[in-house]
Design a protein around this motif. Structure first.
Motif: not given
Length: 572
Positions: A436-451, A453-465
């Motif tokens: 998590g983020y040091w002494n930032r529980p709200d930002e830690t929570q916002q950075s994670m999905t419910a299941d 996963y860490f939300k990177s803030g980066d936009i990308g794509t994934m191929s079938a490979q």
């Protein structure tokens, strides 16, 4: 969602032979075990080389224990934070390893920080000790009166170099005048080691869930936050990278025209440490992985001195592992004298920290004979998430595939996984993801999905490979009349234009369109004009992607690893 990705994980079928789907941390209980293992296994191997002076693993073992013993004499609280502000010098490794071995937490500090930035990090982390090179002591000077530090330890550039170091310090202090005046209570680094040598070192009882590092984010999109990296996070990433690179370690002379004599002489892996080890990329992929392999770390304190760096490379043709960033590769290949650099033992060039541009990668491969294997990671992921296989034959443009024990999914703005080939936010789950983020529980929570996963803030794509492509930072995306524009794409096009050395793209406010594209360019050709840039872009891109504003600058604002900081361009 997690079950879905686990059942398809398309990248696994494309792993090189011998690379496992999952890693095993074995019986390790902390990073101390993996460090001790290297010290015990390779005592007579050279651990590092700096300014022509070498140090063995045995010597590094002793000195880092002495530093640990000194810290233990300070009677710091359990879990105390020790801030380290060094470039790539031996004292960084001694202090970093010593802090871990004392049972405390390392807070890496960018040695190029201003007083304001240093003060923020010291206050935010609650550091008890600062270890700093005297060249940067003046930065702390202006905030020393407000500091709550228990101890400041000051090192000098030459203090680990023996008699040669006396000359180095005279040159640095009095001839080149690289040490501005400073004056505050402190202890000298060598004096601390001497005290530590006189006291017994007590190995702490640590677990994989103890904190090893507070690794502050670059602050490229806002206030720098401390990513809490546990012993298991860093340990996992070391093992992940090791497995990933094993195929090239095992076939280190594959497809290389190297003589039998040269092969027999090459007994130890040599890691180039030009990127600052206070940065997570170099910390894990150079320093700690290098030690894990019993490798020799070649320390370069100032790669910005391109002339000096090229001379250094000419003296070290034995380099095997060359991690770097696009701006460093770019700066090297555009120097005529770089054509004289020969690295016949080079096994892999790893590009990270920022997007590697194809033009740069192609020129690098033409000169070095080895492609750039681009990777991807963040401070929050220790850092490596994805990387191209080390045996690629040409630059792919992708960031490769997830490393073992790592799940990557692409989510839309509603948090729903998108089909292959569609853009979305890169989200990551794996043992290398921060606590998590040091002494930032709200930002830690916002950075994670419910299941989880860490939300990177980066936009990308994934191929079938299973190959992942970065599109851009979510916060850097430009909205032109409702159309999404990604700066990386525009920069890639403009960087390929003759006469352009470097470029960076940002969004500029516009009354009717919301935003328009603005490009900043460092010229390679002094005669390059705005009109030429506009015409080139018109030929290459659709109208809403084309820059409406062109600004020429002498240099780009960059982070300590050479990453262009777009946020500073917004103030120009």
């Amino acid at each position: 969602m997690a079950d879905t990705i686990n059942t398809k994980s398309p990248w696994l079928k494309n792993y090189l032979d011998g690379v496992p789907a999952e890693i095993n941390l074995g019986d390790y209980t902390s990073l101390l075990e993996i460090v001790d293992e290297s010290f015990n296994q390779y005592p007579d191997h050279l651990a590092l080389e700096f300014m022509g002076k070498s140090m063995t693993y045995r010597q590094l073992d002793i000195l880092s224990k002495n530093f640990a013993a000194y810290l233990q004499t300070l009677k710091l609280d359990s879990g105390a934070r020790v801030a380290i502000m060094f470039p790539n010098v031996p004292q960084y490794l001694i202090a970093m390893l010593g802090t871990l071995r004392a049972g405390y937490i390392v807070v890496n500090v960018n040695p190029l920080y201003t007083s304001r930035e240093l003060e923020h990090q010291l206050r935010d982390s609650g550091a008890s000790v600062l270890v700093i090179l005297e060249n940067f002591a003046h930065v702390y000077q202006s905030i020393a009166d407000q500091s709550i530090l228990k101890e400041v330890i000051v090192g000098s550039l030459g203090e680990t170099l023996g008699a040669k170091g006396l000359i180095v310090n005279v040159v640095v202090r009095h001839i080149k005048k690289l040490v501005p005046k400073w004056n505050f209570p402190h202890i000298r680094f060598n004096a601390a080691l001497k005290i530590g040598r006189q006291h017994p070192y007590v190995k702490p009882e640590l677990t994989l869930d103890d904190v090893a590092f507070l690794q502050y984010t670059g602050g490229t999109t806002g206030v720098s936050k401390g990513a809490v990296l546990l012993h298991k996070n860093i340990l996992a990433n070391i093992i992940q990278i090791e497995h990933w690179l094993d195929p090239v370690f095992q076939h280190r002379h594959l497809n290389q025209k190297v003589s039998e004599q040269a092969k027999s002489e090459q007994k130890q892996l040599v890691f180039l440490c030009a990127l600052p080890m206070t940065h997570i990329f170099a910390l894990t992929a150079c320093a700690l992985l290098g030690m894990r392999k019993g490798g020799l770390l070649l320390l370069v304190p100032n790669p910005r001195d391109i002339t000096g760096f090229i001379q250094f490379l000419m003296k070290h043709p034995n380099i095997n592992i060359f991690p770097g960033v696009n701006t460093l590769f770019h700066a090297l290949i555009h120097r005529p004298e770089f054509s004289k650099v020969k690295l016949p033992h080079l096994l892999v060039t790893i590009g990270g920290g920022m997007a590697v541009q194809k033009k740069t990668a192609d020129l690098w491969q033409k000169l070095m004979g080895v492609p750039i294997a681009q990777g991807y990671g963040l401070s929050e992921t220790s850092p490596v998430v994805c990387v191209n296989t080390p045996l690629i034959t040409q630059f792919t443009g992708s960031i490769g595939m997830p490393v073992p024990s790592t799940d990557v999914i692409i989510l839309d703005e509603e948090g729903i996984e998108v089909p292959f080939g569609e853009t979305g936010e890169i989200c990551i789950k794996g043992p290398q993801v921060m606590a998590g983020y040091w002494n930032r529980p709200d930002e830690t929570q916002q950075s994670m999905t419910a299941d989880g996963y860490f939300k990177s803030g980066d936009i990308g794509t994934m191929s079938a490979q299973g190959e992942v492509h970065i599109v851009d930072r979510k916060k850097d995306m430009i909205i032109v009349a409702g159309f999404k524009v990604f700066p990386n794409e525009i920069e890639e096009v403009i960087a390929s234009m003759p006469g352009v050395r470097e470029c960076a793209v940002i969004g500029s406010p516009h009354r009717k369109l919301g935003e328009i594209v603005k490009v900043f360019i460092v010229k390679d050709d002094p005669d390059l004009t705005q009109a030429q840039v506009m015409l080139y872009c018109k030929q290459q891109m659709t109208s809403y992607k084309r820059p409406r504003k062109v600004a020429f600058v002498d240099e780009m604002p960059k982070s300590n690893v050479g990453k262009i900081l777009r946020r500073y361009l917004r103030d120009l």
